[in-house]
Design a protein around this motif. Structure first.
Motif, mmCIF file in Angstrom:
data_model
loop_
_atom_site.group_PDB
_atom_site.id
_atom_site.type_symbol
_atom_site.label_atom_id
_atom_site.label_comp_id
_atom_site.label_asym_id
_atom_site.label_seq_id
_atom_site.Cartn_x
_atom_site.Cartn_y
_atom_site.Cartn_z
ATOM 1 N N LYS A 130 0.847 -1.211 0.000
ATOM 2 C CA LYS A 130 0.000 0.000 0.000
ATOM 3 C C LYS A 130 0.881 1.259 0.000
ATOM 4 N N ILE A 131 1.951 1.231 0.801
ATOM 5 C CA ILE A 131 2.855 2.391 0.851
ATOM 6 C C ILE A 131 3.464 2.623 -0.541
ATOM 7 N N VAL A 132 3.909 1.538 -1.172
ATOM 8 C CA VAL A 132 4.554 1.679 -2.493
ATOM 9 C C VAL A 132 3.534 2.183 -3.532
ATOM 10 N N ALA A 133 2.307 1.685 -3.445
ATOM 11 C CA ALA A 133 1.275 2.156 -4.388
ATOM 12 C C ALA A 133 1.038 3.656 -4.195
ATOM 13 N N GLU A 134 1.031 4.114 -2.945
ATOM 14 C CA GLU A 134 0.819 5.551 -2.687
ATOM 15 C C GLU A 134 2.003 6.377 -3.191
ATOM 16 N N ILE A 135 3.212 5.829 -3.061
ATOM 17 C CA ILE A 135 4.387 6.558 -3.581
ATOM 18 C C ILE A 135 4.240 6.725 -5.096
ATOM 19 N N LYS A 136 3.831 5.636 -5.763
ATOM 20 C CA LYS A 136 3.678 5.717 -7.231
ATOM 21 C C LYS A 136 2.615 6.741 -7.603
ATOM 22 N N GLU A 137 1.529 6.775 -6.788
ATOM 23 C CA GLU A 137 0.424 7.684 -7.106
ATOM 24 C C GLU A 137 0.783 9.149 -6.804
ATOM 25 N N HIS A 138 1.333 9.381 -5.596
ATOM 26 C CA HIS A 138 1.532 10.773 -5.162
ATOM 27 C C HIS A 138 2.906 11.341 -5.514
ATOM 28 N N MET A 139 3.879 10.463 -5.792
ATOM 29 C CA MET A 139 5.243 10.958 -6.061
ATOM 30 C C MET A 139 5.759 10.348 -7.366
ATOM 31 N N PRO A 140 5.041 10.568 -8.461
ATOM 32 C CA PRO A 140 5.400 9.883 -9.708
ATOM 33 C C PRO A 140 6.782 10.257 -10.219
ATOM 34 N N HIS A 141 7.323 11.398 -9.758
ATOM 35 C CA HIS A 141 8.628 11.829 -10.292
ATOM 36 C C HIS A 141 9.815 11.255 -9.531
ATOM 37 N N SER A 142 9.537 10.555 -8.404
ATOM 38 C CA SER A 142 10.665 10.004 -7.640
ATOM 39 C C SER A 142 11.382 8.939 -8.466
ATOM 40 N N LYS A 143 12.730 9.017 -8.441
ATOM 41 C CA LYS A 143 13.520 8.033 -9.202
ATOM 42 C C LYS A 143 13.871 6.827 -8.339
ATOM 43 N N ALA A 144 13.553 6.899 -7.041
ATOM 44 C CA ALA A 144 13.884 5.773 -6.158
ATOM 45 C C ALA A 144 13.034 4.560 -6.550
ATOM 46 N N VAL A 145 13.660 3.388 -6.529
ATOM 47 C CA VAL A 145 12.945 2.159 -6.913
ATOM 48 C C VAL A 145 12.548 1.414 -5.646
ATOM 49 N N PHE A 146 11.250 1.160 -5.485
ATOM 50 C CA PHE A 146 10.746 0.500 -4.282
ATOM 51 C C PHE A 146 10.278 -0.915 -4.578
ATOM 52 N N THR A 147 10.638 -1.845 -3.686
ATOM 53 C CA THR A 147 10.090 -3.199 -3.747
ATOM 54 C C THR A 147 9.662 -3.587 -2.345
ATOM 55 N N THR A 148 8.942 -4.708 -2.227
ATOM 56 C CA THR A 148 8.464 -5.129 -0.901
ATOM 57 C C THR A 148 8.756 -6.616 -0.703
ATOM 58 N N ALA A 149 8.742 -7.030 0.574
ATOM 59 C CA ALA A 149 8.964 -8.449 0.887
ATOM 60 C C ALA A 149 8.343 -8.743 2.243
ATOM 61 N N THR A 150 8.103 -10.024 2.470
ATOM 62 C CA THR A 150 7.618 -10.455 3.786
ATOM 63 C C THR A 150 8.823 -10.880 4.615
ATOM 64 N N VAL A 151 8.846 -10.484 5.882
ATOM 65 C CA VAL A 151 9.901 -10.999 6.766
ATOM 66 C C VAL A 151 9.360 -11.086 8.195
#
Ligand code: NDP
Length: 405
Positions: free
Chosen positions: A42-63
């Motif tokens: 959900k956090i990554v989806a919001e980053i894509k939606e609200h911060m489309p210009h960010s060049k940082a690449v986000f991924t997620t994992a379970t731990v």
């Protein structure tokens, strides 16, 4: 420039991740790893939606951050420079162990606490000093707001204003309104454990213990309000009196409204805040964990939260000119501004921004040095510059005593 892992996907992690997305010159690849991966997604989806210009690449994992081999596998697979731990204090030691094993730096925002005793102290984490030093790794402890920025504020007092600090008062006001009858602004289990524990402050070389919420005072919080504030024990007091031995008295004050205290008294009176597990339908359940499941999630308070936070540090002692001096350093933050910027409330925001800044100062080298460190041991100047730049501007007030003896 750097790959990092954020562990946890709660209110604070949401802010750390979004501030890393804004600061994409420093944070180029970020993995958010947590127990319930849907929250990280959900956090990554919001980053894509609200911060489309960010060049940082986000991924997620379970731990499961209680499990060192699992953490080691995750860290080795991703290959980060550091881990930002914004899960719960219970996971601090397992994450530090995994960082040692994989050779990566470490940062957290709250000191280790065992699950079965409400005990806030640095001893467990300070015991890692030699192991981090020997491996050339850094662990930065408690880099949120309080602990965190409050220690940088104290270091600033010491560096720029005082020959000797004698009296230190840390004050934390949340003058916000989330419209709920009762809710906590960060993890309910940790928050309630902190408030229902006995109070404690430092005076003349020893700890003075009080009943929970026994000592109070009306304190004026500049630009915000005058609010009744209560003495609590807070973990940064331990490291501050160690690192600034001229301090004769150090106290921590926090505001609570009447309704909050009334609810807490009732919940405590009927045993709902207990950490002792009880038998329930063949299961062992700690009442406070059940209570956590019933209360609103801290991040759910963000939409519609109004009002401000004001957190600061008053120091009294001998100024640089040899004369008696009192000085206050503080930040005021508006809940609604935090929501507009990163879909968070002010308490998560004021914790997550210093965590991102601490990580940045480590990665850029200004703060990087092997060993286990508390924030007041590091140069406050680059931290102040970064706070002013990244959303938590700092103000100062000279010669007015806001907290009385
Ligand atoms: P939340 O409860 O909102 O989030 C905690 C996150 O950690 C959740 O995503 C949770 O997963 C995850 N988590 C818990 N246990 C594990 C585990 N074993 N393995 C992997 N992930 C796990 O807390 P907050 O975001 O409000 O607080 C985060 C930290 O910040 C806490 O340590 C808190 O004490 C500290 N804090 C510090 C402050 C400061 O100023 N220094 C102020 C406020 C908070 P799940 O979603 O599955 O529950």
């Amino acid at each position: 420039m750097s790959k990092v892992i954020i562990i946890g996907a709660g209110g604070v992690a949401n802010v750390v991740a979004k501030k890393c997305a804004q600061n994409d010159q420093v944070f180029t690849e970020v993995l958010i790893a947590t127990r319930t991966v849907a929250k990280a997604d959900k956090i990554v989806a919001e980053i894509k939606e609200h911060m489309p210009h960010s060049k940082a690449v986000f991924t997620t994992a379970t731990v499961d951050a209680d499990n060192v081999p699992e953490l080691v596998g995750l860290i080795n697979d991703f290959g980060p420079k550091m881990v930002i731990n914004v899960a719960l204090p219970y996971q601090d030691l397992t994450i530090m162990d995994a960082c040692l094993e994989t050779g990566v730096h470490y940062l957290d925002t709250a000191n280790y606490e065992p699950k079965d005793v409400a005990k806030f102290e640095y001893s467990w984490q300070w015991a890692y000093q030699d192991r981090f030093k020997d491996k050339g790794l850094m662990a930065l402890l408690g880099c949120g707001f309080d602990p965190g920025a409050t220690q940088a504020f104290t270091a600033w007092h010491a560096k720029h204003h005082f020959q000797e600090i004698h009296y230190l008062d840390i004050v934390d006001c949340n003058n916000g309104n989330h419209g709920k009858a009762f809710a906590t602004n960060f993890n309910p289990e940790i928050n309630i454990r902190e408030i229902t524990a006995n109070g404690r402050y430092w005076e003349n070389g020893q700890w003075v213990e009080t009943q929970p919420l026994e000592i109070s005072q009306d304190i004026y919080y500049p630009k915000v309000a005058t609010r009744k504030s209560f003495v609590l024990y807070h973990e940064e007091l331990e490291s501050l009196v160690k690192h600034f031995p001229t301090i004769k008295r150090a106290r921590f004050w926090m505001t609570f409204g009447e309704a909050y205290i009334k609810h807490l008294n009732v919940l405590e009176g009927i045993g709902m805040t207990s950490i002792e597990p009880i038998d329930f339908r063949g299961m062992k359940v700690a009442p406070i964990e059940f209570l956590k499941a019933v209360l609103p999630a801290p991040e759910s308070l963000a939409a519609g939260y109004s009002g401000q936070t004001c957190i600061g540090v008053q120091a009294k002692g001998i100024g640089k000119d040899g004369q008696p001096k009192v000085h206050f350093v503080y930040n005021v933050k508006d809940h609604a501004d935090c929501y507009r910027e990163v879909q968070a409330q002010g308490v998560s925001y004021t914790t997550g921004v210093p965590a991102m800044i601490g990580a940045m100062l480590m990665l850029q080298g200004e703060w990087m040095q092997p060993g286990v460190w508390n924030v007041e041991q590091l140069d406050p100047d680059p931290f102040f510059d970064a706070m002013n730049k990244w959303g938590l501007p700092i103000s100062e007030l000279a010669d007015i005593e806001l907290v009385k003896d």
